[in-house]
Design a protein around this motif. Structure first.
Motif, PDB file in Angstrom:
ATOM      1  N   PHE A   1       0.845  -1.191   0.000  1.00 11.38           N
ATOM      2  CA  PHE A   1       0.000   0.000   0.000  1.00 11.38           C
ATOM      3  C   PHE A   1       0.884   1.246   0.000  1.00 11.38           C
ATOM      4  CE2 PHE A   1      -2.445  -3.383   1.935  1.00 11.38           C
ATOM      5  CZ  PHE A   1      -3.674  -3.274   1.305  1.00 11.38           C
TER       6      PHE A   1
ATOM      7  N   ILE B   1      -6.999  -0.825   2.352  1.00 13.16           N
ATOM      8  CA  ILE B   1      -6.252  -1.392   3.491  1.00 13.16           C
ATOM      9  C   ILE B   1      -7.183  -2.216   4.369  1.00 13.16           C
ATOM     10  CG2 ILE B   1      -5.088  -0.815   5.659  1.00 13.16           C
ATOM     11  CD1 ILE B   1      -3.817   1.574   4.178  1.00 13.16           C
TER      12      ILE B   1
ATOM     13  N   LEU C   1       2.733  -1.467   4.331  1.00 13.08           N
ATOM     14  CA  LEU C   1       2.369  -0.058   4.174  1.00 13.08           C
ATOM     15  C   LEU C   1       3.653   0.757   4.024  1.00 13.08           C
ATOM     16  CD1 LEU C   1      -0.253  -1.316   5.332  1.00 13.08           C
ATOM     17  CD2 LEU C   1      -0.626   0.855   6.532  1.00 13.08           C
TER      18      LEU C   1
END
Length: 379
Positions: free
Chosen positions: A300, A311, A331
């Motif tokens: 992400f 997410i 992330l």
């Protein structure tokens, strides 16, 4: 690096050997005992196969959007086949047997501009029909999206798919865009199939990186330089798309990846670097299907509302284990995900002591993402 199979391939295990997508497959089927009985013939022009259809056994066959002569259609119906005829005056084929290619969706962009392309025409049709309550239009959209899902399942069966999610606002010519391109290239060179939301910005960059994977390293700088002159699809999708196709022409024979965009966000065109495009009318179907197919994990990148939604759409089945073992989640950009949009603290709290806790990681820079993904996969 991962190589996707041909766009038209013989029906595999998912179709139980019954799906027919091409004239060659049709000719092979009618030559076998039992002929077309129980087969599903999908979007194949059978206008010149009248004799074969009159001679074939078509019991319990299904013909989806297959043009044929009236006498052939009458014969197969008399055999007990179901015939779903082509729908006239549509800018798309609801029964299509394969995913889109960039050239198909952007056909005509060089000569006539984006508004004349099949992609723009399909979106215009969607805009006219999405709110009118017409069950026929709704049915056509559903049939189309199911056909796209079927084609994606066939294409990606057995592939190690890693998703790259991020916002459409990431501009060409920026360091962030170059980093996302390196990420896509690294993942593809590691043998993974890169899948994105198929749009501009971070999505385009990751698909571009996968496209550049089999090319010399110098191709990256050349592609980025060529694209930087048109940093965004706003205000002109035409100029933005033409720049991408200029890169493809300059650097042919690139690698494969998948883009899964939607007409729901009509302001956001598909990018030209995904080799196969599964475009949907229903965004909810597209979102869930994209994440469900990312069996090797998801990276992400910084984004806004859409990326935040992705997410937690991905976290939910990881939390409940509804898709089996949790898939890795990486992330990228600590400041973004802890300060600007603090999704990481919530994700970490949600993971708690569940198995998914060992499958999430936050990294500072995009170049750390491939190693983080590899660690989570081994762990």
């Amino acid at each position: 690096m991962a190589t996707l199979p041909p766009a038209h391939q013989p029906p595999g295990p998912r179709g139980h050997g019954r799906e027919i997508h091409t004239l060659d497959e049709f000719d092979e089927a009618v030559a076998r005992p039992g002929s077309l009985a129980g087969h599903r013939v999908q979007s194949v022009d059978l206008t010149d196969r009248t004799f074969a259809l009159l001679s074939a056994v078509s019991t319990e066959a299904v013909f989806l959007g297959c043009p044929m002569q009236p006498e052939a259609a009458a014969k197969v119906r008399a055999d007990g086949a179901l015939v779903f005829p082509p729908v006239p005056d549509l800018p798309f084929d609801p029964y299509r047997a394969a995913l889109y290619s960039p050239g198909e969706l952007f056909d005509g962009v060089t000569d006539s501009g984006y508004e004349a392309t099949p992609d723009a025409l399909a979106h215009a049709w969607f805009g006219r029909t999405r709110a009118d309550g017409d069950i026929f239009a709704s049915m056509l959209r559903s049939i189309h999206d199911d056909a796209v899902s079927d084609a994606l399942d066939e294409l990606l069966d057995g592939a190690r798919v890693v998703g790259v999610m991020g916002g459409h606002a990431m501009g060409r010519g920026t360091d962030a865009y170059a980093g996302a391109t390196r990420l896509g290239r690294s993942l593809a060179r590691a043998g993974l199939t890169v899948a994105t939301g198929g749009g501009p910005g971070a999505m385009e960059a990751a698909n571009l990186g996968a496209y550049l994977a089999p090319l010399p390293d110098e191709a990256l700088a050349e592609a980025l330089t060529l694209l930087a002159d048109v940093p965004s699809f706003e205000p002109s999708v035409t100029d933005w798309a033409r720049a991408a196709f200029a890169v493809r022409a300059r650097l042919p024979h690139g690698g494969d990846s998948v883009g899964i965009p939607t007409w729901f966000y009509g302001h956001e065109p598909p990018n030209a670097f995904a080799s196969r495009i599964g475009k949907y009318f229903a965004n909810a179907t597209r979102e869930d299907g994209l994440l469900a197919r990312c069996t090797a994990g998801v990276v992400f990148l910084p984004g806004a509302a859409g990326t935040v939604q992705e997410i937690f759409d991905n976290a939910t089945p990881n939390y409940y284990g509804s898709r089996g073992d949790p898939a890795p989640m990486v992330l990228v950009d600590r400041a973004h995900w802890t300060e600007r949009l603090p999704a990481w603290p919530l994700l970490e709290a949600l993971a708690g002591d569940r198995p998914m806790a060992a499958r999430i990681e936050l990294v500072d820079s995009i170049d750390e993402a491939p190693d983080a993904l590899a660690r989570l996969t081994k762990g």
